[in-house]
Write a protein that holds these residues in place. Sequence first.
Motif, mmCIF file in Angstrom:
data_model
loop_
_atom_site.group_PDB
_atom_site.id
_atom_site.type_symbol
_atom_site.label_atom_id
_atom_site.label_comp_id
_atom_site.label_asym_id
_atom_site.label_seq_id
_atom_site.Cartn_x
_atom_site.Cartn_y
_atom_site.Cartn_z
ATOM 1 N N VAL A 118 0.832 -1.206 0.000
ATOM 2 C CA VAL A 118 0.000 0.000 0.000
ATOM 3 C C VAL A 118 0.866 1.256 0.000
ATOM 4 C CG1 VAL A 118 -1.680 1.317 1.341
ATOM 5 C CG2 VAL A 118 -1.961 -1.149 1.080
ATOM 6 N N LEU A 119 1.926 1.243 0.803
ATOM 7 C CA LEU A 119 2.785 2.426 0.900
ATOM 8 C C LEU A 119 3.492 2.698 -0.420
ATOM 9 C CD1 LEU A 119 3.477 4.474 3.073
ATOM 10 C CD2 LEU A 119 5.487 3.115 3.635
ATOM 11 N N ARG A 120 3.972 1.647 -1.065
ATOM 12 C CA ARG A 120 4.636 1.857 -2.359
ATOM 13 C C ARG A 120 3.649 2.391 -3.392
ATOM 14 N NH1 ARG A 120 5.635 -2.460 -4.530
ATOM 15 N NH2 ARG A 120 5.317 -4.056 -2.925
ATOM 16 N N ALA A 121 2.399 1.925 -3.348
ATOM 17 C CA ALA A 121 1.404 2.423 -4.294
ATOM 18 C C ALA A 121 1.070 3.885 -4.039
ATOM 19 C CB ALA A 121 0.142 1.571 -4.205
ATOM 20 N N LEU A 122 1.023 4.287 -2.763
ATOM 21 C CA LEU A 122 0.696 5.677 -2.444
ATOM 22 C C LEU A 122 1.825 6.626 -2.812
ATOM 23 C CD1 LEU A 122 -1.046 5.320 1.042
ATOM 24 C CD2 LEU A 122 -2.116 5.553 -1.205
ATOM 25 N N ARG A 123 3.054 6.152 -2.714
ATOM 26 C CA ARG A 123 4.201 7.019 -2.997
ATOM 27 C C ARG A 123 4.576 7.034 -4.470
ATOM 28 N NH1 ARG A 123 8.063 5.344 2.169
ATOM 29 N NH2 ARG A 123 6.981 6.635 3.710
ATOM 30 N N ASP A 124 4.039 6.118 -5.260
ATOM 31 C CA ASP A 124 4.373 6.044 -6.679
ATOM 32 C C ASP A 124 3.353 6.851 -7.470
ATOM 33 O OD1 ASP A 124 5.330 5.440 -9.143
ATOM 34 O OD2 ASP A 124 4.884 3.296 -9.083
ATOM 35 N N ASP A 125 3.729 8.064 -7.836
ATOM 36 C CA ASP A 125 2.802 8.920 -8.577
ATOM 37 C C ASP A 125 2.557 8.431 -9.997
ATOM 38 O OD1 ASP A 125 2.580 10.601 -6.392
ATOM 39 O OD2 ASP A 125 4.269 11.857 -7.017
ATOM 40 N N GLY A 126 3.422 7.572 -10.506
ATOM 41 C CA GLY A 126 3.240 7.101 -11.876
ATOM 42 C C GLY A 126 2.373 5.875 -11.989
ATOM 43 N N ALA A 127 1.936 5.298 -10.860
ATOM 44 C CA ALA A 127 1.152 4.059 -10.891
ATOM 45 C C ALA A 127 -0.335 4.363 -10.821
ATOM 46 C CB ALA A 127 1.562 3.152 -9.740
ATOM 47 N N HIS A 128 -0.826 5.175 -11.739
ATOM 48 C CA HIS A 128 -2.254 5.489 -11.767
ATOM 49 C C HIS A 128 -3.027 4.324 -12.383
ATOM 50 C CE1 HIS A 128 -1.904 9.657 -10.469
ATOM 51 N NE2 HIS A 128 -0.855 9.786 -11.278
ATOM 52 N N GLY A 129 -4.187 4.042 -11.797
ATOM 53 C CA GLY A 129 -5.043 2.994 -12.335
ATOM 54 C C GLY A 129 -4.597 1.591 -11.992
ATOM 55 N N ALA A 130 -3.698 1.413 -11.033
ATOM 56 C CA ALA A 130 -3.206 0.085 -10.657
ATOM 57 C C ALA A 130 -3.692 -0.244 -9.257
ATOM 58 C CB ALA A 130 -1.682 0.034 -10.712
ATOM 59 N N PRO A 131 -4.385 -1.376 -9.059
ATOM 60 C CA PRO A 131 -4.838 -1.742 -7.715
ATOM 61 C C PRO A 131 -3.693 -2.315 -6.884
ATOM 62 C CG PRO A 131 -5.469 -3.439 -9.284
ATOM 63 C CD PRO A 131 -4.822 -2.337 -10.079
ATOM 64 N N VAL A 132 -3.915 -2.419 -5.572
ATOM 65 C CA VAL A 132 -2.962 -3.045 -4.653
ATOM 66 C C VAL A 132 -3.438 -4.452 -4.371
ATOM 67 C CG1 VAL A 132 -1.878 -2.923 -2.380
ATOM 68 C CG2 VAL A 132 -2.384 -0.823 -3.640
ATOM 69 N N THR A 133 -2.577 -5.434 -4.614
ATOM 70 C CA THR A 133 -2.935 -6.835 -4.415
ATOM 71 C C THR A 133 -1.856 -7.541 -3.594
ATOM 72 O OG1 THR A 133 -1.844 -7.471 -6.492
ATOM 73 C CG2 THR A 133 -4.202 -6.936 -6.596
ATOM 74 N N LEU A 168 -6.772 -2.884 -2.299
ATOM 75 C CA LEU A 168 -7.373 -1.595 -2.637
ATOM 76 C C LEU A 168 -7.613 -1.543 -4.135
ATOM 77 C CD1 LEU A 168 -5.229 0.907 -0.511
ATOM 78 C CD2 LEU A 168 -7.588 0.232 -0.073
ATOM 79 N N THR A 169 -8.760 -1.030 -4.522
ATOM 80 C CA THR A 169 -9.037 -0.858 -5.939
ATOM 81 C C THR A 169 -8.226 0.306 -6.492
ATOM 82 O OG1 THR A 169 -10.907 0.619 -5.518
ATOM 83 C CG2 THR A 169 -11.368 -1.742 -5.574
ATOM 84 N N ALA A 170 -8.163 0.367 -7.818
ATOM 85 C CA ALA A 170 -7.396 1.438 -8.453
ATOM 86 C C ALA A 170 -7.962 2.807 -8.112
ATOM 87 C CB ALA A 170 -7.383 1.228 -9.967
ATOM 88 N N ALA A 171 -9.297 2.919 -8.054
ATOM 89 C CA ALA A 171 -9.905 4.208 -7.714
ATOM 90 C C ALA A 171 -9.570 4.606 -6.280
ATOM 91 C CB ALA A 171 -11.423 4.131 -7.906
ATOM 92 N N ASP A 172 -9.600 3.632 -5.371
ATOM 93 C CA ASP A 172 -9.260 3.932 -3.975
ATOM 94 C C ASP A 172 -7.795 4.347 -3.835
ATOM 95 O OD1 ASP A 172 -11.821 3.386 -3.143
ATOM 96 O OD2 ASP A 172 -11.396 1.291 -2.653
ATOM 97 N N VAL A 173 -6.927 3.694 -4.579
ATOM 98 C CA VAL A 173 -5.503 4.032 -4.509
ATOM 99 C C VAL A 173 -5.267 5.450 -4.999
ATOM 100 C CG1 VAL A 173 -3.212 3.468 -5.394
ATOM 101 C CG2 VAL A 173 -4.750 1.643 -4.692
ATOM 102 N N ASP A 174 -5.878 5.814 -6.119
ATOM 103 C CA ASP A 174 -5.694 7.170 -6.650
ATOM 104 C C ASP A 174 -6.234 8.224 -5.685
ATOM 105 O OD1 ASP A 174 -4.547 6.089 -8.899
ATOM 106 O OD2 ASP A 174 -6.393 6.104 -10.078
ATOM 107 N N ARG A 175 -7.369 7.926 -5.051
ATOM 108 C CA ARG A 175 -7.935 8.890 -4.102
ATOM 109 C C ARG A 175 -7.072 8.983 -2.848
ATOM 110 N NH1 ARG A 175 -12.324 6.712 -3.807
ATOM 111 N NH2 ARG A 175 -12.158 5.603 -1.824
ATOM 112 N N LEU A 176 -6.604 7.848 -2.350
ATOM 113 C CA LEU A 176 -5.761 7.854 -1.152
ATOM 114 C C LEU A 176 -4.396 8.466 -1.427
ATOM 115 C CD1 LEU A 176 -6.571 4.351 0.373
ATOM 116 C CD2 LEU A 176 -7.308 6.589 1.208
ATOM 117 N N ARG A 177 -3.908 8.347 -2.656
ATOM 118 C CA ARG A 177 -2.608 8.937 -2.984
ATOM 119 C C ARG A 177 -2.666 10.458 -2.865
ATOM 120 N NH1 ARG A 177 -2.148 7.006 -7.667
ATOM 121 N NH2 ARG A 177 -0.933 5.146 -7.129
#
Length: 314
Positions: A118-133, A168-177
């Motif tokens: 989750v932390l890597r997904a939140l800090r990676d601004d280039g990973a738009h549209g990618a869920p956390v699995t 986390l879904t891709a939409a949730d990740v983008d919003r949480l980022r």
Amino acid sequence: MSEKAPPRSRNVLSAVLLVLACLLLPFGALASWAAHGMTDTGRYVRTMAPLATDPDVRRAVADAVGEGVMREAGHKLDTGPLRGAVGPFVHDAARSFTRTEAYRAAWDASNLAVHDAVLRALRDDGAHGAPVTVDPAPVIARIKQRLADDHVSFAHRIPVTHTRIPVLTAADVDRLRTGYHVLDTAAFWLPLATGVLAVAGIAVAACRRRAVTALGLGTALGGALLVLAVAIGRRLTLADLPDAPHRPAAGAVYDALTSTLRGVSWLLCVLGLTVAAVAWVTGRYAPRLAARRPARASAAPVADPAPEPTRARS
């Protein structure tokens, strides 16, 4: 009249600055907790580690793991009586597994993997549209081995496939980022602005002791409001959960995650009240003590002057 205008203006300006500082204080504490306390993977794992022995958490994990194993095995195990006979063994093995050292190791590893992902997904601004699995295969493999050690029939037929379970879904990740970046910025500027406003409010006050007292009371009030916000957040979080039987486990997780925030909130209450009490006591009794010192000095007996030497008569 003109002599009273400057102190009055200073007091008004001081009051405005101190009110702003007290308003920003709980938000600064909340932002610092969320941005620093929750983003430290090591601290997060240490916070979650004691929950491995919590009965409500163990029950929820056993149910989830048992259902997950049976769902994964449903495609290969026969349906009907055979599946019904294996199901109780799987759930019993899952409950037994939650009392072992292997489970606690798997608990820490799972929390580490999920938090890191989750932390890597939140800090990676280039990973738009990618869920956390995450991959549940290691936990399923441990359950399968446990069943095999207990000589449960058909345990060897439980598949251990590497699948990706969405956290986390891709939409949730983008919003949480976006929220993460806002919190990261607020965690730096809000405490700094609070400190600057508090110091400025005390510096410009005509009576600094009263300003310190007001700041202490405002700090205590901000801490109390933060304690109330944590309690309301817990109630709302548990009320939104659709799975009522697992709400005690969710409550234990919420309490563990917010333990540091609650401690900081109570510390602000105690610290603010202590500062206000000390400032009030010194303001009330210090002038009296200062007035008594000259009085005691004036009441002290004065030594008689030495007699003049008599002149000898010629």
